[in-house]
Motif scaffolding. Structure first.
Motif, PDB file in Angstrom:
ATOM      1  N   GLY A 141      -7.818   5.278   3.378  1.00 43.44           N
ATOM      2  CA  GLY A 141      -8.934   4.674   4.108  1.00 43.44           C
ATOM      3  C   GLY A 141      -9.939   3.950   3.218  1.00 43.44           C
ATOM      4  O   GLY A 141     -10.229   4.388   2.109  1.00 43.44           O
ATOM      5  N   ALA A 180      -4.384   7.526   6.722  1.00 46.51           N
ATOM      6  CA  ALA A 180      -4.566   6.075   6.898  1.00 46.51           C
ATOM      7  C   ALA A 180      -4.978   5.825   8.337  1.00 46.51           C
ATOM      8  O   ALA A 180      -4.199   5.343   9.156  1.00 46.51           O
ATOM      9  CB  ALA A 180      -3.283   5.334   6.557  1.00 46.51           C
ATOM     10  N   THR A 238       0.822  -1.217   0.000  1.00 48.97           N
ATOM     11  CA  THR A 238       0.000   0.000   0.000  1.00 48.97           C
ATOM     12  C   THR A 238       0.855   1.266   0.000  1.00 48.97           C
ATOM     13  O   THR A 238       0.674   2.136  -0.861  1.00 48.97           O
ATOM     14  CB  THR A 238      -1.004  -0.027   1.176  1.00 48.97           C
ATOM     15  N   ARG A 275      -0.154   5.400  12.169  1.00 51.47           N
ATOM     16  CA  ARG A 275       1.193   4.852  12.406  1.00 51.47           C
ATOM     17  C   ARG A 275       1.173   3.331  12.463  1.00 51.47           C
ATOM     18  O   ARG A 275       1.898   2.714  13.242  1.00 51.47           O
ATOM     19  CB  ARG A 275       1.773   5.427  13.702  1.00 51.47           C
ATOM     20  N   ASN A 293     -13.620   2.603   4.164  1.00 49.31           N
ATOM     21  CA  ASN A 293     -14.638   2.480   5.215  1.00 49.31           C
ATOM     22  C   ASN A 293     -15.997   2.257   4.564  1.00 49.31           C
ATOM     23  O   ASN A 293     -16.347   2.940   3.603  1.00 49.31           O
ATOM     24  CB  ASN A 293     -14.701   3.770   6.048  1.00 49.31           C
TER      25      ASN A 293
HETATM   26  P1  NDP Z   1      -4.890   0.729  11.870  1.00 43.83           P
HETATM   27  O1  NDP Z   1      -6.182   0.644  12.606  1.00 43.83           O
HETATM   28  O2  NDP Z   1      -3.893  -0.357  12.056  1.00 43.83           O
HETATM   29  O3  NDP Z   1      -4.168   2.112  12.229  1.00 43.83           O
HETATM   30  C1  NDP Z   1      -4.906   3.287  12.288  1.00 43.83           C
HETATM   31  C2  NDP Z   1      -4.015   4.424  12.702  1.00 43.83           C
HETATM   32  O4  NDP Z   1      -4.805   5.605  12.723  1.00 43.83           O
HETATM   33  C3  NDP Z   1      -3.396   4.267  14.086  1.00 43.83           C
HETATM   34  O5  NDP Z   1      -2.058   4.674  14.066  1.00 43.83           O
HETATM   35  C4  NDP Z   1      -4.242   5.184  14.956  1.00 43.83           C
HETATM   36  O6  NDP Z   1      -3.534   5.828  15.989  1.00 43.83           O
HETATM   37  C5  NDP Z   1      -4.661   6.249  13.990  1.00 43.83           C
HETATM   38  N1  NDP Z   1      -5.947   6.832  14.384  1.00 43.83           N
HETATM   39  C6  NDP Z   1      -7.108   6.178  14.638  1.00 43.83           C
HETATM   40  N2  NDP Z   1      -8.059   7.062  14.996  1.00 43.83           N
HETATM   41  C7  NDP Z   1      -7.490   8.283  14.971  1.00 43.83           C
HETATM   42  C8  NDP Z   1      -7.951   9.583  15.264  1.00 43.83           C
HETATM   43  N3  NDP Z   1      -9.229   9.816  15.629  1.00 43.83           N
HETATM   44  N4  NDP Z   1      -7.094  10.614  15.123  1.00 43.83           N
HETATM   45  C9  NDP Z   1      -5.824  10.400  14.750  1.00 43.83           C
HETATM   46  N5  NDP Z   1      -5.318   9.182  14.461  1.00 43.83           N
HETATM   47  C10 NDP Z   1      -6.146   8.134  14.586  1.00 43.83           C
HETATM   48  O7  NDP Z   1      -5.277   0.910  10.342  1.00 43.83           O
HETATM   49  P2  NDP Z   1      -4.462   0.601   8.995  1.00 43.83           P
HETATM   50  O8  NDP Z   1      -3.250   1.453   8.928  1.00 43.83           O
HETATM   51  O9  NDP Z   1      -4.342  -0.840   8.811  1.00 43.83           O
HETATM   52  O10 NDP Z   1      -5.539   1.122   7.921  1.00 43.83           O
HETATM   53  C11 NDP Z   1      -5.949   2.456   7.875  1.00 43.83           C
HETATM   54  C12 NDP Z   1      -7.050   2.592   6.849  1.00 43.83           C
HETATM   55  O11 NDP Z   1      -6.517   2.234   5.583  1.00 43.83           O
HETATM   56  C13 NDP Z   1      -8.249   1.678   7.045  1.00 43.83           C
HETATM   57  O12 NDP Z   1      -9.412   2.339   6.581  1.00 43.83           O
HETATM   58  C14 NDP Z   1      -7.955   0.494   6.149  1.00 43.83           C
HETATM   59  O13 NDP Z   1      -9.128  -0.161   5.719  1.00 43.83           O
HETATM   60  C15 NDP Z   1      -7.283   1.193   5.004  1.00 43.83           C
HETATM   61  N6  NDP Z   1      -6.378   0.357   4.243  1.00 43.83           N
HETATM   62  C16 NDP Z   1      -6.476   0.433   2.880  1.00 43.83           C
HETATM   63  C17 NDP Z   1      -5.643  -0.277   2.094  1.00 43.83           C
HETATM   64  C18 NDP Z   1      -5.769  -0.111   0.626  1.00 43.83           C
HETATM   65  O14 NDP Z   1      -5.338  -0.971  -0.118  1.00 43.83           O
HETATM   66  N7  NDP Z   1      -6.324   1.001   0.151  1.00 43.83           N
HETATM   67  C19 NDP Z   1      -4.652  -1.201   2.647  1.00 43.83           C
HETATM   68  C20 NDP Z   1      -4.555  -1.152   4.082  1.00 43.83           C
HETATM   69  C21 NDP Z   1      -5.402  -0.408   4.840  1.00 43.83           C
HETATM   70  P3  NDP Z   1      -2.898   5.041  17.263  1.00 43.83           P
HETATM   71  O15 NDP Z   1      -1.692   4.347  16.728  1.00 43.83           O
HETATM   72  O16 NDP Z   1      -2.607   6.108  18.220  1.00 43.83           O
HETATM   73  O17 NDP Z   1      -3.966   4.070  17.717  1.00 43.83           O
END
Ligand code: NDP
Length: 310
Positions: free
Chosen positions: A243, A221, A154, A179, A245
């Motif tokens: 994202g 992300a 990705t 992160r 969703n």
């Molecule tokens: P994770 O849940 O593993 O990580 C999410 C990150 O976002 C964490 O670091 C978290 O912070 C942070 N976060 C969550 N809520 C908030 C907030 N309100 N404010 C600020 N930061 C926040 O998700 P992924 O990285 O795996 O995936 C992220 C998105 O990307 C998802 O929607 C997923 O479906 C999508 N995705 C899409 C792909 C594609 O091919 N297009 C491939 C992989 C993922 P903290 O670390 O502090 O908890």
């Protein structure tokens, strides 16, 4: 198509079209490698259990591989399989010289420790780039030669889209929102290597909108539908929305209808941004295309063949 998509059409980064072009280049590279070296790149995809979303991902990955001329073998295992049985399969794929890439579809059932499985994959065959050895190689900037990092698909695709739109990224201010190990952290590494000044923001970041407004490049992300608002974006910034969703979008005919949205409020953002990836049709198609690219890269490295530059 929404009004904003029509009005600001030149601001849309068409990941679907870019991914199609990349897949064609991969197909051509596969044919060339086969003709010159008699080598047929192959990918083993391991799916444990019957999670419907994972089944769709695995099917799509298999189809995309075959369309590019990459042999894809599915290994479907019962949800009740033990960790030891899964590790035995991974070991046999590691030892099979005809298998160049191994992907274990996540999530895995509770009885299995995903880290133990990922770290059992030969780093040279780890086409997802999740093995600690590949994480370390990426972090230490080991990006060429036979022991170069396999880069997670990705963020690799996001960097390709950014370079296609912006060219040289040197000196740009980048904010990566999220992160995780699979997106946020490797994305930050790649942008650092591309000479951006990188800020990684997350759920504990203070004044998130202010931090995002600094960005010439904003990669979202977080997995929070439409969290990034139009006024979080610096005018002219390039926004990569990772994202995916699913949110309710009921209609008179179908009250249960759902639709996909990103982590960015697209209609508000496109009016401010210089360019933005849509959801769907932005980063998603790049992820699968980069998996294919990584498989060919892995096959070349394992056989001492020059790796194509994608
Ligand atoms: P994770 O849940 O593993 O990580 C999410 C990150 O976002 C964490 O670091 C978290 O912070 C942070 N976060 C969550 N809520 C908030 C907030 N309100 N404010 C600020 N930061 C926040 O998700 P992924 O990285 O795996 O995936 C992220 C998105 O990307 C998802 O929607 C997923 O479906 C999508 N995705 C899409 C792909 C594609 O091919 N297009 C491939 C992989 C993922 P903290 O670390 O502090 O908890």
């Amino acid at each position: 198509m929404s009004d904003s998509k029509v009005r600001f059409a030149d601001r849309i980064i068409d990941g679907k079209a870019f991914a199609e072009g990349l897949r064609e280049r991969i197909g051509a590279a596969v044919s060339g490698i086969e003709a010159a070296h008699g080598l047929a790149p192959s990918l083993a995809v391991v799916l444990v259990g019957d999670d419907p979303a994972s089944q769709i991902y695995v099917r799509n990955k298999g189809r995309a591989a075959e369309a590019a001329g990459i042999a894809a073998a599915d290994h479907r295992l019962d949800a009740a399989i033990s960790q030891e049985e899964l590790l035995t399969l991974v070991a046999s794929l590691n030892n099979d010289a005809m298998v160049h890439g191994i992907l274990v579809q996540l999530p895995l059932p509770d009885q299995i420790d995903p880290a133990a499985v990922i770290d059992a994959i030969d780093p040279a065959k780890d086409v997802d780039g999740f093995h600690v050895v590949n994480v370390g190689r990426l972090a230490s900037g080991q990006m060429s030669g036979p022991n170069a990092a396999m880069v997670p698909c990705t963020p690799l695709g996001c960097r390709m889209l950014l370079e296609d739109r912006l060219g040289d990224l040197t000196g740009l201010e980048a904010v990566v929102l999220g992160r995780s190990n699979i997106v946020g952290k490797p994305m930050a590494q790649l942008l650092t290597q591309a000479n951006c000044t990188v800020t990684v923001a997350h759920s504990k970041t203070r004044d998130l909108p202010d931090v995002c407004r600094r960005a010439d490049i904003l990669v979202a992300a977080v997995g929070r539908p439409q969290m990034v608002q139009g006024d979080w974006i610096k005018p002219g910034a390039v926004v990569i929305d990772v994202g995916i969703n699913r949110v309710p979008a009921p209609t008179g005919d179908d009250p249960d209808k759902m639709r996909l949205v990103g982590d960015v409020d697209f209609d508000a953002a496109i009016a401010v941004a210089g360019a933005i990836t849509p959801v769907p049709g932005g980063v998603g198609p790049m992820t699968i295309a980069c998996l294919l690219a990584n498989t060919v890269t892995a096959a070349c490295r394992q056989n001492g063949i020059d790796t194509p530059a994608w």
